[in-house]
Design an enzyme around this catalytic site. Sequence first.
Site, short mmCIF file in Angstrom:
data_model
loop_
_atom_site.label_atom_id
_atom_site.label_comp_id
_atom_site.label_asym_id
_atom_site.label_seq_id
_atom_site.Cartn_x
_atom_site.Cartn_y
_atom_site.Cartn_z
N ALA A 1 -3.91 13.73 7.75
CA ALA A 1 -4.38 12.41 7.12
C ALA A 1 -5.63 11.51 7.08
O ALA A 1 -5.48 11.45 8.70
CB ALA A 1 -3.31 11.74 6.85
N LYS A 2 -6.04 10.52 7.22
CA LYS A 2 -6.40 8.80 8.06
C LYS A 2 -6.07 8.22 6.50
O LYS A 2 -6.28 7.86 5.41
CB LYS A 2 -7.92 9.56 7.65
CG LYS A 2 -9.03 10.16 7.29
CD LYS A 2 -10.48 10.00 7.96
CE LYS A 2 -10.71 11.46 7.58
NZ LYS A 2 -12.43 11.76 8.38
N GLU B 1 -9.27 0.23 3.58
CA GLU B 1 -10.21 -0.94 3.94
C GLU B 1 -11.58 0.15 3.33
O GLU B 1 -12.67 -0.07 2.71
CB GLU B 1 -10.75 -0.98 5.25
CG GLU B 1 -9.30 -2.31 5.32
CD GLU B 1 -9.05 -2.18 7.16
OE1 GLU B 1 -8.61 -1.29 8.13
OE2 GLU B 1 -9.98 -3.61 7.95
N GLN C 1 -2.20 2.48 9.17
CA GLN C 1 -0.65 2.91 9.52
C GLN C 1 -0.67 5.01 9.00
O GLN C 1 0.35 5.15 9.16
CB GLN C 1 -0.19 2.09 9.24
CG GLN C 1 0.11 0.79 9.35
CD GLN C 1 0.94 0.78 10.60
OE1 GLN C 1 0.58 1.07 11.15
NE2 GLN C 1 1.77 -1.22 10.46
N GLN D 1 0.94 -1.28 -0.10
CA GLN D 1 0.26 0.00 0.01
C GLN D 1 0.60 1.00 0.38
O GLN D 1 -0.11 1.76 -0.67
CB GLN D 1 -0.89 -0.16 1.24
CG GLN D 1 -0.50 1.02 2.27
CD GLN D 1 0.89 -0.88 3.24
OE1 GLN D 1 1.36 -1.46 2.21
NE2 GLN D 1 0.62 -0.24 4.65
N SER E 1 -3.00 -3.17 9.65
CA SER E 1 -4.62 -3.62 9.97
C SER E 1 -5.43 -2.55 9.80
O SER E 1 -4.78 -1.07 10.51
CB SER E 1 -4.63 -4.72 10.48
OG SER E 1 -5.18 -4.58 10.67
N ALA E 2 -6.60 -2.42 9.64
CA ALA E 2 -7.54 -1.66 10.32
C ALA E 2 -7.16 0.00 9.47
O ALA E 2 -7.86 0.59 10.11
CB ALA E 2 -7.88 -1.38 11.47
N SER E 3 -6.53 -0.11 8.43
CA SER E 3 -6.07 0.95 7.79
C SER E 3 -5.57 2.09 8.54
O SER E 3 -5.87 3.32 8.61
CB SER E 3 -7.80 1.74 6.96
OG SER E 3 -8.44 1.05 6.40
#
Lengths: 281, 920
Positions: free
Chosen positions: B870-871, B875, B684, B642, B680-682
């Site tokens: 940023a976020k 996912e 990083q 990613q 995971s869980a978007s």
Amino acid sequence: MGLYLRPETLPDALSALAAGRYTILSGATDHFPARVLATPAEDILDISGLAELAAIRIDADRIWIPARATWRAVIDAGLPASAAALVAAARGIGGQQVQNAATVIGNLCNASPAADGIPVLLALDAEVELARLGERRRLPVAEFVLGNRRTARAPDELVLGLHIPRPAGPARSVFEKLGARAYLVISIVMVALAAEFLPDGRIAALRAAVGACASRALRLSALEAALLGRFPDPALVAAEHLAPLSPIDDARASAAYRRAAALTLLRRAVARLGEPEGSPT
Amino acid sequence: MKDFPAARLRFTLNGHAVATLVDPMLRLADLLRDHLHLTGTKIGCNAGDCGACTVLLDGRQVCACLIPAGQIEGRAVVTVEGLAENGRISALQAAFLRHGAAQCGICTPGMLMAAADLLAHRPHPDEAAVKDALGGVLCRCTGYRKIVEAVLDAAAGDTVTASMSSDTVGARAEKIDGVAKITGSEAFGADRRPPAPFLSLRVIRSPHPHARFALGTTAALMAAHPGLARVLTAADIPRNLYGIYPTGKDQPVLAEGVARYRGEAVLALLGDAETLADIAERDIPIRWEPLPPVTFADAATPEAAQLHPHAPGNVLCRGRVVAGDVAQGFAGSAVRAEIAVTTSFVEHAYIEPEAGYARRVGDRIEIFACTQTPYMDRDELAGILGLRPDQVRVIPSAVGGGFGGKLDLSLQPLLSLAAWLTGQSVRQVYSRPESMAATTKRHPARIRAEAAADAQGRLTAFRFDGDFNTGAYASWGPTVAGRVPVHAMGPYRVPHVAAHSAAFYTNDPPAGAFRGFGVPQAALAGEALMDQLADALGADRLEFRLKNALRPGDRTACGQVLGAGAALVSCLAALRPAWQTLRATAARRNEAASGPLRFGVGIACMWYGIGNTGMSNPSEMVIGVTPAGRVVLFSGAVDIGQGANTILRQIAAEALGVPAAAIDLVTGDTDLTRDAGKTSASRQTFVSGNAARLAAEALRAAILRAANAAPEARLAFRDGAILVSHDGIETRLAPAAMVADADADGLVLRGEGRFDPPTTALDENGQGIPYASYAFAAQIAAVAVDTALGTTRVERIVAAHEVGRAINPTLVEGQIHGGIAQGLGLALMEDYVPGRTENLHDYLIPTIGDVPPIEVILIEEADPLGPFGAKGVGEPALIATAPAIFNAIADATGVRPTTAPCTPDRLLALLHASTSETAR
Ligand SMILES: Cc1cc2nc3c(=O)[nH]c(=O)nc-3n(C[C@@H](O)[C@@H](O)[C@H](O)COP(=O)(O)OP(=O)(O)OC[C@H]3O[C@@H](n4cnc5c(N)ncnc54)[C@H](O)[C@@H]3O)c2cc1C
Ligand code: FES
Ligand code: FES
């Protein structure tokens, strides 16, 4: 250890087959995928070195598709419209990697019920030429393919190639494949039609075949009869014509769906026979 | 032995003559990788299905896994290693780099070779020709769009190296690991081997979904196969239980007496690879006694076998969010809608099957393998082996796609155990069928949901009951059960909510983490209800969603008040023009249509909480200056394609005030980096991004302190020195002179950052602050349905994503494209059936021809807590796609799909049922 032979001449290949039991290897695109988890002990006769079985020949009255002709070669051969269905099938096989290596004859000999080539070869009235040491014979494709992965080839025989007759009058063939994605897809159903036409456009001769709807691809003689002497009209295709089919439920589709889809594809194929896409030759 | 006597072979490889002695039936891919050490050619399936192994043979693309070595005699082979021209990457490779066409990079060599064949024979292809040429290579990450762009761009001869004015936050910077990916030099799990001699490991797996078994003695097997070094059984494992949650450790490394899913490991064989390959399954001394399997349909019934003593009724766990009084909400409504939805197992289908090796170094164990979560692996392996965590070193390989599937342990426990017990290095590479049979899947769901609105079109109530098939073991089941009720009602204001979830054990493969953790399944139900309510009210489907969209200041069903950055309204407003145009076009085409094609347009929204649900999930980063004057960022965040490596460096650079190129990166080795938490869980970009920002700010402060400079001073690193300038005054720091002060990491100046998103645990009604930040998105799908065959072609996707701030727009778009492709697969074709679809020709994922043009609209409304606003987006990209497609199918045909995937046979059956109903 197993034996691996890669003869460069046909007599050498046939002598080997006469002397022992070999797994024949050509483009290997069915061979290797069947051996992902385990490889049986076997002796291999790799026929990829047989240059004499490489070139497609287009004669006035027939087309010769030799054992080493790849799907790519079929696409590039400049086949006449009467054999357009074979080109269409070639373009729909796997991806281009597979088309570049896989052979038409391998597809036929592997005799998968979902082999795209077989209904086309049935529709084109192709004949299989087989050879064993000192002997050759010919069989219609319908008599060669006996069932799911079963053919009439004897263990010591090699398939040399296919003869596809070229009709004298105007003729055209079409192929329709249904899969669940755009590329790299095994057919849910496929149909092939080959027709010869009277000068006024009515059908003089027709062969229709459906694949993936029985243990082997089948001709639909009732449908062929119904269209004889008629202009190509999808309305002439009736559900009863599909009676010989015996599709199964599997991961790709239900049996009922296959039957319905075959009917739709046949109607579309008949409609395409009547479309003026280039002139039939 | 099943191999063949080695034969002489001569061929040309990348322009050089090669003469060698090999087994003529060796696959070309193995010849290249194992014998000639060219690992740029990848193996994803060994069956022609993935195209990762594509090479050129006499100038034409072929699958190297399908070519026997004997057939290349006298021919010319070109691999990715041969693409470079005069020592420089080719124009095609450069275009891939520029366009971000390589994410994880495992498919990239194959894509490049297929494209090279195309461009050599047809220098100016159109898009259709590109698709035809690349149709035989699967990519699970990119959604293919950037690959198509890159090939067309290379053909156009566009070599513009976009003169990058900046490479920090907001820049379309090239991936830091991009060159390794386009040259094939990136080391994935199977690309690196331990020094010889090493042992190979083969796992014997249950052929039954549920069975008792007894092991016989292995003496005969050992005697028959001298190359068999050892057989491992459950008895060899110090602690034969593991699992994600401390309370959910229910999975044995090797089953003990009972196998609970087809594909479960029961024995491991150690020896040389040839011996292991020769051992026939039937010679393994195991006596099986098949038991009736517990299925998802019957897991909750009283007759069902109880699979785990701690889980009466086969219930792993339940989740619940309740707000207001749902009965009252329904009572006071003007319109109501209900729906029942079911979904299938979905396989991650990363193109890289699991691979790696372990070796024992003194009283420590080192493991090199693909993973999304090195620190959890380390602790879990220590538990299994009975070691201290510091005795385990996890070195993540490059990851050839994860999507959640590499969050669970796969081959690591047995590799580590085998290396620990034998003292030798041990290697394993999963075959494709093994990868598919053994590892986790997306949870199948069975959902009933109901929603209501008042006459003004405001949502009043939402009821949701979702059962999830968690398979044989817990894995990430609790995460799904916890996350789903929070998200079930979608990104809307609903005063009265009752959302319940339950995860059931069955004799299916363990369902684990997969992009979205249950939310994509839930969204299929919720977004259908939104369409049904809008239709009942006679409202436009977009405007109805807009009216009810959560806005800053709104209270969620968990009672959380949303802050700035809750910008679904902006997403919907941005989509409005496309929505109206596409709707009008579809209506026009339907009017004109005389054949079986029907056209439809669907819309769906989604929201997604970033990070763990109501649980601490910190990340720590270290950045510092070496005596040589280089800045080094130590990041434990695993880049699974990613782009975390690139993004975190961009963030650190921005915060430090230097170009990203000035920063070196050390990643993801548990001995060298701190715990950044799992990929995971978007999380990083948001969580580790903040840690990187804080670390870089701390380093900046330390430098300014050392230079006695003002906060606005500018930093530069040149010729081993740090230059600090302000108001025309330049101070020069010499890191080399500080070498005596270097710390254990070898840093003379350092900054550390730690970030843990502020959340609270949820109470028994699901009240609390489950996430510190939410991502929002809305997507439109335009489809054409062939109503005579039941086939659906997605013609176009327009996706508006609120990302806070796009740190790297190219990478954000790449995530969105890739998520959309997976959403399309979920909607239309992906259906994993144990024992039936354990390969990539029966299990279908979208090919390059299935993903339509995608228009991405990035909405950047800074999240107050995000690093530079940023976020996450990983996912969120996937969630809205399948519901948008389902809604589009309903729009086109008037029948509503309720089973995913909506395969041609299912859709045709629905169409037939509706026509026969109309006829009645
Ligand atoms: C990814 C992928 C996608 C595919 N997609 C399709 C598809 O869409 N449609 C489709 O129909 N097929 C598809 N196939 C299968 C197709 O590639 C094969 O059927 C191919 O045509 C077989 O030819 P080959 O030369 O590779 O045969 P091989 O694999 O070498 O041999 C196949 C069989 O035929 C026998 N054989 C070959 N030649 C002879 C001969 N001259 N005499 C006697 N026996 C012989 C062999 O012994 C073997 O049993 C796909 C395969 C792959 C790997
Ligand atoms: S590895 Fe050859 S096609 Fe997948
Ligand atoms: S980039 Fe294509 S599979 Fe990962």
